[in-house]
Design a protein around this motif. Structure first.
Motif, PDB file in Angstrom:
ATOM      1  N   LEU A 178       0.816  -1.192   0.000  1.00  0.00           N
ATOM      2  CA  LEU A 178       0.000   0.000   0.000  1.00  0.00           C
ATOM      3  C   LEU A 178       0.864   1.262   0.000  1.00  0.00           C
ATOM      4  O   LEU A 178       0.607   2.189  -0.748  1.00  0.00           O
ATOM      5  CB  LEU A 178      -0.937  -0.019   1.212  1.00  0.00           C
ATOM      6  CG  LEU A 178      -1.968   1.098   1.292  1.00  0.00           C
ATOM      7  CD1 LEU A 178      -2.896   1.078   0.097  1.00  0.00           C
ATOM      8  CD2 LEU A 178      -2.747   0.965   2.576  1.00  0.00           C
ATOM      9  N   ALA A 179       1.917   1.244   0.853  1.00  0.00           N
ATOM     10  CA  ALA A 179       2.801   2.419   0.941  1.00  0.00           C
ATOM     11  C   ALA A 179       3.455   2.714  -0.400  1.00  0.00           C
ATOM     12  O   ALA A 179       3.560   3.878  -0.795  1.00  0.00           O
ATOM     13  CB  ALA A 179       3.853   2.203   2.024  1.00  0.00           C
ATOM     14  N   SER A 180       3.885   1.656  -1.105  1.00  0.00           N
ATOM     15  CA  SER A 180       4.540   1.884  -2.401  1.00  0.00           C
ATOM     16  C   SER A 180       3.556   2.466  -3.422  1.00  0.00           C
ATOM     17  O   SER A 180       3.952   3.255  -4.281  1.00  0.00           O
ATOM     18  CB  SER A 180       5.182   0.602  -2.923  1.00  0.00           C
ATOM     19  OG  SER A 180       4.217  -0.407  -3.084  1.00  0.00           O
ATOM     20  N   SER A 181       2.279   2.111  -3.318  1.00  0.00           N
ATOM     21  CA  SER A 181       1.269   2.693  -4.207  1.00  0.00           C
ATOM     22  C   SER A 181       1.117   4.180  -3.932  1.00  0.00           C
ATOM     23  O   SER A 181       1.013   4.987  -4.861  1.00  0.00           O
ATOM     24  CB  SER A 181      -0.082   2.001  -4.020  1.00  0.00           C
ATOM     25  OG  SER A 181       0.014   0.650  -4.395  1.00  0.00           O
ATOM     26  N   TYR A 182       1.086   4.526  -2.650  1.00  0.00           N
ATOM     27  CA  TYR A 182       1.006   5.946  -2.291  1.00  0.00           C
ATOM     28  C   TYR A 182       2.217   6.707  -2.811  1.00  0.00           C
ATOM     29  O   TYR A 182       2.101   7.817  -3.310  1.00  0.00           O
ATOM     30  CB  TYR A 182       0.893   6.120  -0.775  1.00  0.00           C
ATOM     31  CG  TYR A 182      -0.439   5.735  -0.190  1.00  0.00           C
ATOM     32  CD1 TYR A 182      -1.641   6.122  -0.784  1.00  0.00           C
ATOM     33  CD2 TYR A 182      -0.510   4.990   0.977  1.00  0.00           C
ATOM     34  CE1 TYR A 182      -2.863   5.785  -0.234  1.00  0.00           C
ATOM     35  CE2 TYR A 182      -1.739   4.636   1.540  1.00  0.00           C
ATOM     36  CZ  TYR A 182      -2.908   5.038   0.921  1.00  0.00           C
ATOM     37  OH  TYR A 182      -4.120   4.704   1.471  1.00  0.00           O
TER      38      TYR A 182
END
Length: 136
Positions: free
Chosen positions: A1-5
């Motif tokens: 999720l963090a990498s998507s953000y």
């Protein structure tokens, strides 16, 4: 999720996602390293140091994290601390041209020109483009 953000440029959400992950697994070194990277992008070097240091508690031989910590110390103009981290990175990986270059910069700033030149020459031999003032 963090990498998507991160890909979407949502820095606050990226940082919050890494913090959420660390609540579940406080020893997640990749999350600690990526959180350090996110803080570097914000130029919040104290928080970057905090997270890289935590990551190194769990993976002391990780030269990537150690190198990142050395870079942050260099940006903070903490040359002795940076040199210590670069020296450990070079000890773990003698072919790390970037770490040799960083060590050369630190020694130069500390006015240890002999050591600076030694590491600059090593970095250059390993294919790193070295600032010519470090070779004098």
């Amino acid at each position: 999720l963090a990498s998507s953000y991160k890909k979407l440029g949502l820095k606050d959400e990226e940082i919050n996602a890494y913090h959420d992950l660390l609540e579940v697994n406080p020893k997640a070194t990749t999350a600690l390293q990526n959180l350090g990277n996110a803080y570097v992008e914000r130029e919040d070097y104290e928080k970057a140091v905090e997270h890289y240091s935590l990551a190194l508690n769990y993976e002391p031989e990780n030269t990537d994290i150690r190198h990142n910590l050395a870079v942050v110390y260099l940006r903070m103009e903490l040359y002795e601390e940076s040199a210590s981290e670069y020296a450990l990175a070079v000890e773990s990986d003698p072919a790390n041209a970037s770490a040799h270059n960083g060590l050369a910069i630190c020694y130069y700033m500390l006015k240890d020109f002999k050591s600076s030149k030694k590491h600059a020459l090593t970095a250059e031999k390993l294919g790193f483009k070295v600032d010519k003032k470090l070779l004098k």
